[in-house]
Each structure stands twice: as C-alpha cells, then as structure tokens.
Design an enzyme around this catalytic site. Structure first.
Site, PDB file in Angstrom:
ATOM      1  N   CYS A  43       0.827  -1.212   0.000  1.00 41.11           N
ATOM      2  CA  CYS A  43       0.000   0.000   0.000  1.00 41.11           C
ATOM      3  C   CYS A  43       0.861   1.262   0.000  1.00 41.11           C
ATOM      4  CB  CYS A  43      -0.915  -0.037   1.219  1.00 41.11           C
ATOM      5  SG  CYS A  43      -1.892   1.440   1.417  1.00 41.11           S
ATOM      6  N   CYS A  48      -1.592   1.700  -3.047  1.00 41.01           N
ATOM      7  CA  CYS A  48      -2.592   2.761  -2.841  1.00 41.01           C
ATOM      8  C   CYS A  48      -2.001   4.177  -2.832  1.00 41.01           C
ATOM      9  CB  CYS A  48      -3.307   2.584  -1.505  1.00 41.01           C
ATOM     10  SG  CYS A  48      -3.427   0.919  -0.877  1.00 41.01           S
ATOM     11  N   LYS A  51       0.053   5.384  -6.023  1.00 42.67           N
ATOM     12  CA  LYS A  51      -0.951   5.371  -7.102  1.00 42.67           C
ATOM     13  C   LYS A  51      -1.884   6.574  -6.995  1.00 42.67           C
ATOM     14  CE  LYS A  51      -4.710   3.779  -6.260  1.00 42.67           C
ATOM     15  NZ  LYS A  51      -5.346   2.498  -6.174  1.00 42.67           N
ATOM     16  N   TYR A 177      -8.952  -3.492 -11.617  1.00 40.38           N
ATOM     17  CA  TYR A 177      -8.864  -2.096 -11.168  1.00 40.38           C
ATOM     18  C   TYR A 177      -7.456  -1.524 -11.300  1.00 40.38           C
ATOM     19  CZ  TYR A 177      -6.847  -2.825  -6.459  1.00 40.38           C
ATOM     20  OH  TYR A 177      -6.011  -3.112  -5.401  1.00 40.38           O
ATOM     21  N   GLU A 181      -6.706   1.778 -13.452  1.00 37.27           N
ATOM     22  CA  GLU A 181      -6.126   2.963 -12.798  1.00 37.27           C
ATOM     23  C   GLU A 181      -4.858   3.425 -13.517  1.00 37.27           C
ATOM     24  OE1 GLU A 181      -7.738   2.531  -8.234  1.00 37.27           O
ATOM     25  OE2 GLU A 181      -5.818   1.628  -8.702  1.00 37.27           O
ATOM     26  N   HIS A 435     -27.092  20.797  -1.352  1.00 39.14           N
ATOM     27  CA  HIS A 435     -27.231  21.380  -2.678  1.00 39.14           C
ATOM     28  C   HIS A 435     -26.271  22.545  -2.852  1.00 39.14           C
ATOM     29  CE1 HIS A 435     -29.252  22.242  -6.408  1.00 39.14           C
ATOM     30  NE2 HIS A 435     -29.348  23.519  -6.046  1.00 39.14           N
ATOM     31  N   GLU A 440     -25.957  14.611  -3.864  1.00 38.50           N
ATOM     32  CA  GLU A 440     -27.383  14.736  -3.511  1.00 38.50           C
ATOM     33  C   GLU A 440     -28.268  13.886  -4.415  1.00 38.50           C
ATOM     34  OE1 GLU A 440     -29.345  18.590  -4.187  1.00 38.50           O
ATOM     35  OE2 GLU A 440     -27.777  19.115  -5.603  1.00 38.50           O
TER      36      GLU A 440
END
Ligand code: FAD
Length: 450
Positions: A43, A48, A51, A177, A181, A435, A440
């Site tokens: 990681c 992670c 990356k 993934y 990525e 908002h 939302e």
C-alpha cells in the site's frame, strides 16, 4: 509450560502486519516483526499511496483544460515526470519512517530480513532463530504475469512508479482495477495508452451498467480500450516494444504493463513444511478467526483474503489482536465493504451488483441516473456522472450503490455507513440533500427504472 521469545511474531510489515504488531504491543504483548523490504508494504510503497498521488498528478491535466471556462488562463503547462517521481519518493520515505516510529514507540522489535517458518512456533531470519507463541503471516501478494512469449520485456505495477524515461506509448494488459487505474493515470499524464482486455468488459466483479459507463468515459478521455483481445507475444524493436494481439493486431509501445492479477506471497517461507495448508492459488487457508491449519499460525491480508484491500487487511489484523490479546473472539463482516477505483472519473461502489442482487434477493428495484455535473457546465468538459441504487423490493433496503463520477470514493464512503446500518430507500428519500452537490442525486432519485 514452554516459554517463547515472543508472544507474537509477525512476518511482513505491510498494512496487516504493522497494524497487528503495533496494536498487540500496545496491549502489552511481546512482539517482533520481520520485514524483508520497506515498512508499509504494498500500500505505502507500490500501491494505494503512490498510485493515488499519481492520480492527483494526472488530474491536473483535466483541471488546466477546464479552468478556462472559469476565466483562468493557465498559459503553457509542462509536466516534469522526474520531479513527480522525486516528490513521491520523498513522501514514501517519510511514511516508511512514520511506520518505523509507530512500531518502535509501541515496543515492537523490528527485524530486517526474509523470514521463514521452521515449525509451528519457530521463525528463522537469516542466521537468527526465534520462537513465538503465535506467528502471524502477513506477507501480502505479488503481481502475476501469464506465460506469454516475450513477457520479460514487460513490467508489473511495482515498476510503474519509477519508469525511466516516461513512456510516451503505454500498453496496459488487463481489465481489473489496477489496469484501469494505470491506464487512466498515464493517459492523464500525457501517454498514449492502449488497454488490452481479453473479455468484453472492464472490472469483472463490478455492476454491468457501471463498467459499461466507465469504459465509455475512459474512452472519451483518450484511452484506446481493445476488448476481446489477448496479447500473444511481446517483441523488442529498435523503436521500442511491440505487442502482438491474438487477432493479428500489433501495438507499438515504450512500456507494456502486465496488470494481469496478483497471487499470494507464500513461496519460500517454509509454510507447507510446517504443515500450513495452502489453497490452489498458494494462499493460506484460514478459518473465520484467521487461524491456519496449524493453530499457532495465523494469516491476514492479501496472503489469505479474497478482498485484497488495505482496510480489509487492517480490519482482519484487529480481529486477530482482539482474539489473541484482548476483547475476545469476534468475526469480521465483509458485507457492504465499499471500494473505489481511482480512474478518471473515479468509481465508487458498495454492496451488490444488480445481477448479484437479483440472485440473492429476487425482486429488486433499480434507480439510475446519468448527468453532467454542474462543474462541467462552465468547464465544457464532456465528462458525465453515473449513479445507481439497487433496492431489495421486499425490505426496501438499499443493497447496492454504484457511482462513476468526481470524488466517487469520498462520496460512497459515507453512504457505506448507512448501508451497513440497513438504510432503506425510504431513509434515503427522507434524507435532505446537500445542494448543489453531485452526491445529492443519491437521495433524490425517485423514479425507478422500468
Ligand atoms: P502487504 O502490504 O503487501 O505487505 C506484505 C509485506 O510482507 C511486504 O512489505 C513484503 O515485503 C513483506 N514480506 C513478504 N514476504 C516476507 C518474508 N518472507 N519475510 C519478511 N517480509 C516479507 N488497496 C486499497 O484498499 N486501496 C487502493 O487504492 C489500493 N490500490 C492498490 C494499487 C496497487 C498498484 C496495488 C498493487 C495494490 C493496491 N491495493 C489497494 C491493495 C493493497 O495494497 C493491499 O490489499 C494491502 O497492501 C495488503 O496488505 P498486506 O498486509 O496483506 O500485505
């Protein structure tokens, strides 16, 4: 009673190992941790963190283009790959140091080197032999490259962070993934990217609508995705590399990345000789409390789990620490584990895909929305956002939530809490939106899909 050098010996100083060692030591256990490379594991060093840093770097290319619509004239821009690499390396070194300090402060004895199990309670590191009441295997995984002629000319994800020079033309093999990525990141940084995927879609385990939408968006940003294409050979040319695809197509590249899966890291550790049963992928077989077939040997993280994610390794480590040194036995609930894919745009997902939900719950209601985010009215970016909710008809519970759009990971994290608490569609509907935000939309979708 037999005495041991340590209460817990952890093999591997990545996400799971560091967490287990530190927390066990904080609870008063005598703990050692052996790491053969840098602290922080995949990681921190090659996963992670670097990356995501590179993903941020790639995002600036879009931001510069979009700025004009907001009145900013950025002028000529220039990307300095060497500077990005140096800055990343500095940050990773800092993190390595943070990990070391945390472990030392907790009283963990750090041992540098390759560790091997000698028996149910013994660990060898170089010339030294140690004994421990419990041994935790947290050795992670490593990239897997299929047996393709010329594969030695390609690289795996670990090498992508320090490529020299920057690849102007990149072929990414794979549709998972990690492949998506890197395709997105290097496309954003200015490479011409071709992604070769043997099936008809990206991201196998993800929702079908989501993965179709993502493929459309990645294509729009400039990634040339070749579906139903397999790479059959890699050759070296004077001008670089050449990937030969199964249907006779040739793609020239400076770098070919094999992002073709990962396998558990268990070879050469004496596990089988010590009686630890491995599965067909070489992963340590564990029970619900992470015990292997040898009761004193446990395993967490990528070396044993099916959900190869840092937060999962951390959570598994905490279950082990609680079981051995604290609050008692408990079991991890893997349902509704949220996850993100840091493509451009991002993917965020939690819960069941539509197909899996139909299998599990029978009748489901689908709410889905696709739109251009407010930000892109002035930016003139063609980027679109996709959101989807899957609701179990019988209970009204939201069992799937999927998104492709800006900050999808940040957005889905919050919704994952609600979903784990069993939030229903009525709960979503009665929640007042913020908002104007993209998020939302998840609480304002009223019309189910026909
Ligand atoms: P690791 O972190 O791999 O640690 C294992 C450690 O054991 C390593 O440091 C290794 O050197 C050491 N070791 C191995 N064998 C021995 C031995 N015999 N003796 C001593 N030491 C040994 N997950 C996410 O959640 N989000 C992401 O965005 C994400 N992105 C990723 C991107 C990439 C490119 C990759 C490859 C992975 C990514 N992951 C991501 C997955 C994540 O990195 C892993 O799930 C996580 O690191 C697993 O932790 P671990 O403790 O099981 O193993």
């Amino acid at each position: 009673m037999r005495t041991f050098d340590f209460d817990l010996f952890v093999i591997g100083g990545g996400s799971g190992g560091v967490r287990a060692a530190r927390m066990a030591a904080q609870r008063g256990a005598r703990v050692a941790l052996a790491e053969c490379a840098e602290l922080g594991g995949t990681c921190v060093n090659v996963g992670c963190i670097p990356k995501k840093l590179y993903s941020y770097a790639a995002g600036y290319a879009e931001a510069f283009e979009e700025a004009e619509g907001y009145g900013w004239h950025v002028g000529e821009t220039r990307f300095d790959w060497a500077q990005l690499k140096a800055n990343r390396a500095r940050e990773i070194t800092r993190l390595n140091g943070v990990y070391r300090s945390l472990l030392e402060a907790a009283g963990v004895q750090l041992i540098q080197g390759w560790a091997q199990l000698t028996d149910a309670h013994g660990v060898q590191v170089g010339e030294k032999h140690f004994t421990a009441q419990h041994v935790l295997v947290a050795t992670g995984g490593m990239p897997f490259v299929p047996d393709i002629q010329g594969r030695e000319h390609g690289v795996v994800s670990d090498a992508m962070f320090d490529l020299d020079p920057f690849p102007k033309r990149l072929v990414v093999v794979g549709g998972g993934y990690i492949a998506c990525e890197f395709a997105s990141i290097f496309n954003g940084l200015g490479a011409q990217v071709t992604q070769v995927q043997r099936s008809a879609h990206l991201l196998n385990e993800f929702d079908e609508d989501l993965r179709q939408f993502l493929a459309k968006e990645m294509t729009r940003t400039g990634v040339d995705i070749r579906f139903n294409a397999e790479i059959s050979m890699v050759t070296r040319l004077e001008s670089g590399l050449c990937a030969l695809l199964s249907r006779g197509q040739r793609v020239e590249a400076d770098t070919i990345l094999f992002a073709t899966g990962r396998v558990p890291n268990t070879a050469g550790m004496g596990l089988e000789a010590a009686g630890v049963a491995l599965d067909e992928r070489g992963g340590v077989i564990v029970d619900a409390h992470y015990r292997s077939s040898v009761p004193s040997v446990l395993a967490v993280g990528d070396v044993s789990t099916r959900q190869q994610l840092t937060p999962v390794a951390l959570a598994e480590a905490m279950v082990v620490v609680d079981t051995l040194f604290g609050k008692g036995k408990r079991q991890l609930d893997y349902d509704y584990t949220p996850t993100a894919v840091f493509t451009h745009p991002n993917v965020g997902t939690c819960g069941y895909t539509e197909a899996a939900a139909r299998m599990k719950f029978g009748k489901v209601t689908i709410f889905s929305s696709e739109f251009r985010a407010l930000r892109h009215t002035l930016s003139e970016s063609k980027e679109r956002t996709f959101m989807k909710l899957i609701v179990d008809k019988a209970s009204d519970r939201v069992v799937g939530l999927h998104m492709v759009g800006p900050d999808a990971g940040e957005i889905v994290q919050g919704f994952a809490v609600a979903m784990r608490c069993g939030a229903t569609k009525a709960d979503f509907d009665s929640t007042i939106g913020i908002h104007p935000t993209v998020a939302e939309e998840f609480v304002t979708m009223r019309e189910p899909m026909p």
